[in-house]
Design an enzyme around this catalytic site. Structure first.
Site, PDB file in Angstrom:
ATOM      1  N   GLU A 243      87.952 -19.695 -78.754  1.00 26.87           N
ATOM      2  CA  GLU A 243      87.544 -19.508 -77.363  1.00 26.87           C
ATOM      3  C   GLU A 243      87.066 -18.060 -77.234  1.00 26.87           C
ATOM      4  O   GLU A 243      87.797 -17.129 -77.597  1.00 26.87           O
ATOM      5  CB  GLU A 243      88.772 -19.779 -76.482  1.00 26.87           C
TER       6      GLU A 243
ATOM      7  N   ARG B  73      81.150 -26.772 -76.289  1.00 25.06           N
ATOM      8  CA  ARG B  73      81.999 -27.949 -76.156  1.00 25.06           C
ATOM      9  C   ARG B  73      81.146 -29.213 -76.071  1.00 25.06           C
ATOM     10  O   ARG B  73      81.531 -30.271 -76.509  1.00 25.06           O
ATOM     11  CB  ARG B  73      82.802 -27.787 -74.863  1.00 25.06           C
TER      12      ARG B  73
ATOM     13  N   LYS C 257      96.632 -20.234 -74.049  1.00 26.68           N
ATOM     14  CA  LYS C 257      95.434 -20.987 -73.672  1.00 26.68           C
ATOM     15  C   LYS C 257      94.452 -20.037 -72.991  1.00 26.68           C
ATOM     16  O   LYS C 257      94.736 -19.498 -71.932  1.00 26.68           O
ATOM     17  CB  LYS C 257      95.795 -22.145 -72.737  1.00 26.68           C
TER      18      LYS C 257
HETATM   19  P1  AMP Z   1      91.034 -28.215 -70.616  1.00 29.05           P
HETATM   20  O1  AMP Z   1      89.610 -27.771 -70.632  1.00 29.05           O
HETATM   21  O2  AMP Z   1      91.815 -27.721 -69.455  1.00 29.05           O
HETATM   22  O3  AMP Z   1      91.175 -29.700 -70.873  1.00 29.05           O
HETATM   23  O4  AMP Z   1      91.771 -27.552 -71.872  1.00 29.05           O
HETATM   24  C1  AMP Z   1      91.330 -27.714 -73.177  1.00 29.05           C
HETATM   25  C2  AMP Z   1      90.465 -26.524 -73.546  1.00 29.05           C
HETATM   26  O5  AMP Z   1      91.243 -25.344 -73.678  1.00 29.05           O
HETATM   27  C3  AMP Z   1      89.820 -26.681 -74.899  1.00 29.05           C
HETATM   28  O6  AMP Z   1      88.623 -27.399 -74.775  1.00 29.05           O
HETATM   29  C4  AMP Z   1      89.577 -25.247 -75.328  1.00 29.05           C
HETATM   30  O7  AMP Z   1      88.268 -24.870 -74.941  1.00 29.05           O
HETATM   31  C5  AMP Z   1      90.536 -24.428 -74.497  1.00 29.05           C
HETATM   32  N1  AMP Z   1      91.511 -23.641 -75.259  1.00 29.05           N
HETATM   33  C6  AMP Z   1      91.873 -22.388 -74.948  1.00 29.05           C
HETATM   34  N2  AMP Z   1      92.789 -21.918 -75.784  1.00 29.05           N
HETATM   35  C7  AMP Z   1      93.053 -22.899 -76.679  1.00 29.05           C
HETATM   36  C8  AMP Z   1      93.922 -23.003 -77.805  1.00 29.05           C
HETATM   37  N3  AMP Z   1      94.714 -22.016 -78.172  1.00 29.05           N
HETATM   38  N4  AMP Z   1      93.924 -24.169 -78.479  1.00 29.05           N
HETATM   39  C9  AMP Z   1      93.100 -25.192 -78.110  1.00 29.05           C
HETATM   40  N5  AMP Z   1      92.253 -25.144 -77.057  1.00 29.05           N
HETATM   41  C10 AMP Z   1      92.225 -24.003 -76.345  1.00 29.05           C
END
Ligand code: AMP
Length: 589
Positions: free
Chosen positions: A302, A272, A252
């Site tokens: 990302e 986003r 991530k």
């Molecule tokens: P969060 O913002 O904490 O809800 O986490 C989701 C976000 O993680 C997504 O909106 C992406 O921008 C980010 N992200 C980073 N790496 C990944 C990945 N490998 N797969 C999907 N999302 C990712």
């Protein structure tokens, strides 16, 4: 439709205090507009001229509007300014100045909705030298010929002060009712909207092609798809169980989410929040043109700075410096960005949204073979919770945020948080592992030493998607710097409304209500049950009523511009986080 009729509907919308009544009024309004008008009426009601990714700005400053009102009504600029200081609402000022116009009014001219929209679009298009005067003239002509009631909305619309309180979900429900008399079409409308992010276009297609047109809605290049979101679970075992015994686990990355659209050499990137961010990423654009082996594609990843020599990822704060639009090119050399691609939605004319992740990923890897700047996200496929846990630990050691587990068979779920993606993040002792994004629905005046700031704290809410309501979950009174207090007061005093907005559910009465439009990120120690909040409120085993609240909430930053109120943490997520808290936490960092 005449603009006067639209203004009558807006007057009614402004005074209702129930969301259901709002849906009825909006449905009635929509059933009176033509195919040619519906898209524009939807944009107007949303307070915009075009979908966000087209970045059409009115470009009308407060002073310009005040001057237009002065010219149109014969009042002096000072008189208009002092009225605005008093009302804090450009619409009410325009209405009052028009009612008391010092000029002979033109014979009552009846505008159509389209005429007003087209004039506004012209104002937005006008730029360059002399544009200020040209905009003022167009606005003044409109106001001079409008009734006081019409002028209220003519003034509010370009100032972004319409604040009718309708969200996308309410408009979709109203569209469904207007088209078939019930809310049954809502899911189909939502699906179409998730694919193109353009509610005006969806409404027009519905009015022209009927319900069937919604079934045939397809991905379109350069119309961003609403992004899929991740659920959260705290342990590898729970993730594996939920995924049915096997899943992919990806690193991530904590950077900028980029949705890349490519048609030959034309490449655009969307954020986003579906805004076009192409100009921020010149190096990524060049890399897409040179490295991606596809003529037409939509994929997502990302972007973040990564030092290949040391395999080190730069934290978000480092990467964000690049965001400054100036010197983007210099920064591109100093801190090369990489795009870690994690999904593919469209390729050479084929829509991949409904294909399983496994296949989307294979196609993604095939178009990125040999590329250097755009790399597929690092991942494993595993059946073992232990392996998932080890991969998570290694990702944290490499300076990443955590991992995202992905269901191998799931489609790309546009615009929704589903268990096909599950994130697992590091947690610290005594803190929730994740921050919450909450919507400001009110604020309090400062007392004691804070009185001088006229700001003493926020009333914040989560979004209940199924009710399409904002339910309070926290009163945040600590952790603000003086500068933050001043800037919140400044920001929120412009969004103040006299009574509780129809989509807000609250038992607490703040000193001032505000229209739900700003999202703030909050960190807290724990989620607790509370009788004072409405978030997830329900009957408890002892017969009392309680909702959820945050323990020791503190603000992480100012209001964020990348999230809309409906993107806030949902009530369901808060309940899930509460349940997870009761189980084992992830190993402490
Ligand atoms: P969060 O913002 O904490 O809800 O986490 C989701 C976000 O993680 C997504 O909106 C992406 O921008 C980010 N992200 C980073 N790496 C990944 C990945 N490998 N797969 C999907 N999302 C990712």
């Amino acid at each position: 439709m005449l603009f006067k009729e639209l203004a009558d509907y807006y007057d009614r919308l402004e005074t209702v205090s129930s969301r259901l009544k709002m849906v009825d009024i909006m449905a009635d309004l929509l059933s009176h507009v033509s195919k040619a008008e519906v898209a524009k009426v939807v944009y107007m009601t949303e307070g915009i001229l075009a979908p966000p990714f087209e970045a059409v700005e009115f470009g009308v400053a407060e002073k310009m509007m005040q001057e237009a009102i002065a010219v149109a009504t014969g009042h002096t600029k000072d008189e208009v300014a002092s009225s605005y200081k008093h009302t804090g609402d450009m619409g009410l000022t325009a209405q009052a100045m028009c009612a008391d116009s010092k000029l002979k009014r033109m014979s009552a001219r009846k505008f159509s909705v389209l005429e007003v929209y087209d004039s506004m679009a012209e104002i937005a298009r006008t730029s360059g030298p002399g544009s200020k005067d040209a905009k003022i003239t167009t606005l003044a002509n409109l106001i001079a010929a409008a009734s006081p009631q019409e002028s209220k909305y003519v003034a509010r619309y370009p100032m972004g002060q319409l604040r009718l309180g309708l969200g996308d979900a309410t408009i979709m429900e109203a569209l469904s009712k207007a088209a078939i008399g019930s809310r049954e079409l809502k899911d189909k409308l939502e699906r179409a909207y998730n694919i193109c992010s353009d509610l005006g276009a969806v409404a027009e297609r519905l009015f022209i092609g009927g319900a069937d047109a919604m079934d045939n809605f397809k991905v379109t290049l350069f119309k961003p798809i609403r992004p899929a979101l991740a659920e959260r679970l705290p342990t590898a075992e729970q993730i594996m169980e939920r995924m049915g015994g096997e899943c992919a686990v990806e690193q991530k990355y904590d950077g900028f989410r980029c949705q890349v659209h490519k048609d030959g050499n034309t490449v655009k990137i969307f954020s986003r929040r579906l805004e076009e961010t192409t100009s921020m990423f010149p190096d990524i654009i060049r890399a897409v043109q040179a490295e991606v082996k596809a003529k037409r594609a939509i994929f997502e990843g990302e972007a973040l700075a990564f030092n290949e020599a040391t395999s080190e990822f730069f934290p978000f704060q480092e990467t964000i410096r690049r965001k400054r639009k100036h010197s983007v090119e210099e920064k591109a050399e100093e801190m090369p960005l990489h795009l870690f691609a994690f999904d593919l939605m469209f390729l050479e004319g084929k829509d991949y949204l409904n294909e399983p992740y496994k296949e989307r990923r294979e196609m993604l890897e095939s178009v990125l073979r040999g590329s250097k700047t755009i790399l597929p996200s690092t991942r494993i496929i595993t059946k073992s919770p232990k392996e998932l846990e080890d991969f998570f630990e290694r990702s944290i050691e490499n300076g990443l945020e955590g991992v995202v587990a992905k269901d191998l068979k799931a489609p790309y779920v546009a615009g929704a948080r589903k268990f096909s993606w599950i994130k697992m993040k590091r947690s610290y002792r005594g803190e929730l592992s994740d921050t919450l994004d909450l919507v400001i629905v009110g604020y309090f005046l400062g007392r004691g030493s804070r009185a001088e700031f006229q700001f003493g704290g926020l009333l914040c809410a989560a979004y209940n998607k199924s009710r399409d309501m904002f339910e309070t979950v926290s009163k945040i009174g600590t952790g603000f710097s003086e500068a933050q207090m001043a800037s919140f007061r400044e920001l929120l005093s412009k969004s103040r409304v006299d009574s509780k907005p129809a989509r807000v559910d609250s038992l607490i009465k703040p000193d001032f209500w505000v229209e739900p439009e700003y999202v703030v990120t909050i960190r807290a120690d724990e989620i607790t049950k509370s009788p004072t909040h409405t978030c997830g409120r329900g009957r408890q085993p002892d017969g009392s009523e309680a909702g959820y609240a945050l323990r020791f909430p503190r603000i992480v930053d100012g209001a964020r511009s990348d999230k809309a109120p409906e993107d806030a943490t949902t009530t369901r997520e808060i309940i899930e986080m509460f349940e997870q808290q009761k189980r084992v936490g992830v190993e402490e960092a």
